[in-house]
Design an enzyme around this catalytic site. Structure first.
Site, short mmCIF file in Angstrom:
data_model
loop_
_atom_site.label_atom_id
_atom_site.label_comp_id
_atom_site.label_asym_id
_atom_site.label_seq_id
_atom_site.Cartn_x
_atom_site.Cartn_y
_atom_site.Cartn_z
CB THR A 1 2.00 -3.58 -5.89
OG1 THR A 1 1.27 -2.49 -5.35
CG2 THR A 1 1.83 -3.62 -7.39
CB SER B 1 12.66 -2.78 -4.44
OG SER B 1 12.85 -1.89 -5.51
CE LYS C 1 -2.10 -1.92 -6.53
NZ LYS C 1 -0.90 -1.10 -6.82
CD GLU D 1 2.77 3.23 0.61
OE1 GLU D 1 3.25 2.51 -0.26
OE2 GLU D 1 2.98 4.45 0.71
CG ASN E 1 6.73 5.28 1.05
OD1 ASN E 1 6.67 4.61 0.03
ND2 ASN E 1 5.68 5.58 1.77
CB THR F 1 -0.79 2.32 -9.07
OG1 THR F 1 0.41 2.89 -9.52
CG2 THR F 1 -1.78 2.24 -10.21
#
Lengths: 459, 459
Positions: free
Chosen positions: A207, A459, A233, A331, A454, A244
């Site tokens: 992702t 999106s 992933k 991240e 974040n 995830t």
């Protein structure tokens, strides 16, 4: 006074410089942005910066006899990128799995757990179908219906019972899964199955990962080699998403499902359960292992035998490698940090303390700032709830002991500690001096980029 | 495609604008910075931006009969700012306290706990001495020696046993406390004690707080009014420091130490133990209440009486007010958020779930980004370890139900939810639909400023 003033001014100037550099970089990003006619895929590629901790390249994973892969672009969320992967596993394979402990877990996770518990006969073969772009989580009753539609279509296409088709979904939550789009590419997927497709599969499940993740081990079985190859992933997100972690490991070992599950379950605590990026557990984490039994090596029947130990060590190696790669793609991560707790009273205490440090925002921001802030490590030990004695505690950065017996060491050098913090990979040691239990966990730093990903972008 | 491109460009442009504004602001900071001859106090004042959530002004706290304050600039860490406060409490006062549960707590915390457990006679009066600039934490055996030096000097100056002198320290950890500097100002402090000095005392205990914190309540006792006034500090830090919360509450109520302690202990869970900024517990947290008995009201002897209930409610009000002020001064905070969990199976479950949400970096960054990301709230419920049923969960933002029965509500409006998120004060409701327990906790958002404070700047 004058000295303090000049230090403050210097700091502010440095800050201004950084911001100017940022403005400059953004300007260049703007001018380099693709023309309106560019494809969405290009636009996306542009916006992703590969993690500075990424490995140089995706490893050359060998083919695993009895496993084939295919991937496709179904347009689950974005056009122009692969987002579905299918793995077909030959008849006779053993499947094992571990999943998120979240009480709000996604439909596909519940479905996998139910199917594994059914212990269906393996003669029919098995399949794994995974989509990115939509997590099918918190989607009410329609969640299970979508899982049935997708796994049912795979079962039909590959002529196997639906109970042997396992699925995962990762991406946006709370949106109905557009299962028709996935079902529409299944015929094409089954026609293109190939033992060489694993790298493309690793890409299809990404992702906001900045690189695909793969790992490999080969061990000596009884009478032949055993290969183990895995992909993973994690951990990125697109608002309103959540991180995830999905992991699929394939091996040609010959082993029963229950023995495979036993090995998997006992290795997961020290590998995937020992990593953290931001302490937030996903509703969709899944790890599935498939053993095809196609190796020349004899069946692994006695878990205490040498070949069994070698296989379990190889499995652990692949799991650990993938787990570390997930943290390195955390991240905003710029540092990969091992928290090594030793001489705790119990394993539970060692784990609690290690995770308390690994998840402490104060420790993680200090690491981001390359600040040898052992005081924050002490505070994180203290808040963990596990047994600790302030006056027995020893804290190290790498090989350098910075504090012991309730105070910093007499020859403590701020310069040496600060120099160490500039490394990309760090080891923070906490010796409790109480017992014999030890535990390592792995984490990353907490940077502005984490907030950017974040909070600033939607999106 | 064109639309996506233009959205990306717009986002980047906004970002550039923000950075330019930042650069501009910093430039103006630089040009406005005092000349080298200016005092350190001025330089410091300049560098602090008051929290956007700060109250308009420090409240007008009434004098509490039997309590006097003085503060002084001892130069513990910085010159030119007050950093020591002394409170003298008249003979006959009852003292109660609650402290950090950290296993690495500071020497002064251990000393306070020991002294309270001694239950010394109250005829001699009592004193509280607090310094900022140095936490005297993780300072080995010298930590207790420093506490003895400071509290001993106060005991001598005020002619009371050392067992009735309580101390707190907040600031840098791992550095020996320069107790001589504190001892040197004690004579001056005792000469300037005044019932009106509470606001100056609130300022003297600040570290990186952006405003002093005070709260007040007056309740009806039996035969007279009872006043309750408190001050607090928290939660900021200067590397290598840690956030610390210190709270001192004074009342003229007549009540035994054990009854006062009982009320304090049962109110602390819903007030100070229900707030979080970054999940990091300090080694030095302390809350001390002194009741002088100087009110005209009769002694509070029966805890079930109306005056007792009124007093406990007033105490709770002051505690809650100060607790909320601490969150509103949370590092980098721009939003004050109540997490309201209802219909949980047990109080423990309600607390676990509320804190899991309140400490989730993903929830906190979404709030910073004004993103109505209820999916992250669901994930935080799931990871809490408390009982939850995905299909019974109801999530609200303010009065707006956004998700229920395992999915978002049919009439969900992203616009309405996003509009709500623009408020400075938010309520996130989680109805578990399982039992009757409920719990509110308070937190703030996680912003770039948090990273700035904790990573970019070093002391």
């Amino acid at each position: 006074m004058a000295k303090k003033k000049s230090k403050d001014t210097k700091e502010l100037k440095t800050k201004v410089k950084k911001l100017r550099a940022k403005v400059k970089a953004l300007k260049s990003d703007l001018s380099a942005a693709p023309a309106p006619a560019a494809s969405a895929a290009q636009t996306e590629a542009k916006s992703v910066t590969i993690s500075p901790l990424a490995p140089a390249k995706f490893p050359d994973l060998p083919e695993i006899a009895g496993v084939e892969f295919a991937s496709a672009a179904a347009g689950v969320k974005y056009a122009g990128r692969t987002d579905v992967m299918l793995a077909r596993i030959a008849p006779g394979a053993s499947i094992a799995g571990v999943f998120t402990t979240s009480s709000t877990r996604a439909a596909c996770v519940l479905d996998c757990q139910e199917k594994l518990a059914m212990r269906s006969p393996s003669e029919t073969g098995a399949a794994i179908i995974v989509n990115s772009g939509n997590a099918n989580a918190f989607t009410g009753k329609s969640g299970q219906e979508s899982v049935d539609k997708v796994t049912g279509a795979v079962a039909d296409a590959l002529d196997m019972p639906i109970s042997r088709v396992f699925s995962s979904s990762t991406g946006v939550i709370g949106e109905p899964l557009p299962h028709d789009k996935i079902v529409a590419v299944i015929d094409s997927l089954t026609q293109r199955l190939s033992p060489a497709g694993i790298e493309d599969a690793a890409r299809a499940i990404m992702t906001t990962d900045t690189y695909p993740k793969g790992a490999f081990a080969e061990v000596q079985g009884e009478g032949g080699k055993i290969k183990i190859a895995g992909i993973a992933k994690g951990s990125g997100m697109i608002a309103p998403n959540m991180a995830t972690m999905l992991v699929y490991i394939f091996t040609d070992a010959k082993i029963t499902p229950s023995r495979l599950q036993k090995m998997l379950s006992r290795q997961v605590d020290d590998t995937f359960n020992a990593i953290t990026v931001d302490s937030d557990t996903s509703t969709s984490d899944a790890l599935i292992v498939a053993a095809t039994g196609k190796s020349d090596a004899a069946e692994i029947a006695d878990l205490r035998s040498e070949p069994a130990k070698a296989f379990e060590a190889g499995l652990r190696e692949v799991m650990m490698d993938l787990a570390h790669q997930v943290v390195k793609d955390g991240e905003g991560a710029t540092k990969f940090v091992e928290i090594r707790v030793t001489r705790a009273r119990s394993n539970e205490d060692a784990h609690k303390i290690a995770m308390s440090i690994a998840n402490s925002p104060l420790v993680k921001t200090a690491i981001a700032g390359e600040d040898a802030n052992w005081g924050r490590v002490v505070a994180a030990v203290g808040k963990s709830g596990a047994e600790a004695d302030r006056d027995k505690l020893k804290i190290s950065f790498g090989d350098m002991v910075v504090a012991e017996k309730g105070w910093r060491v007499p020859d403590y050098s701020e310069e040496a500690a600060s120099a160490y913090m500039k490394n990309d990979e760090l080891v923070i040691g906490v010796d409790l001096g109480l017992g014999r239990a030890s535990k390592s966990v792995w984490t990353c730093d907490l940077t502005h980029r984490y907030i950017d990903i974040n909070a600033d972008y939607r999106s």
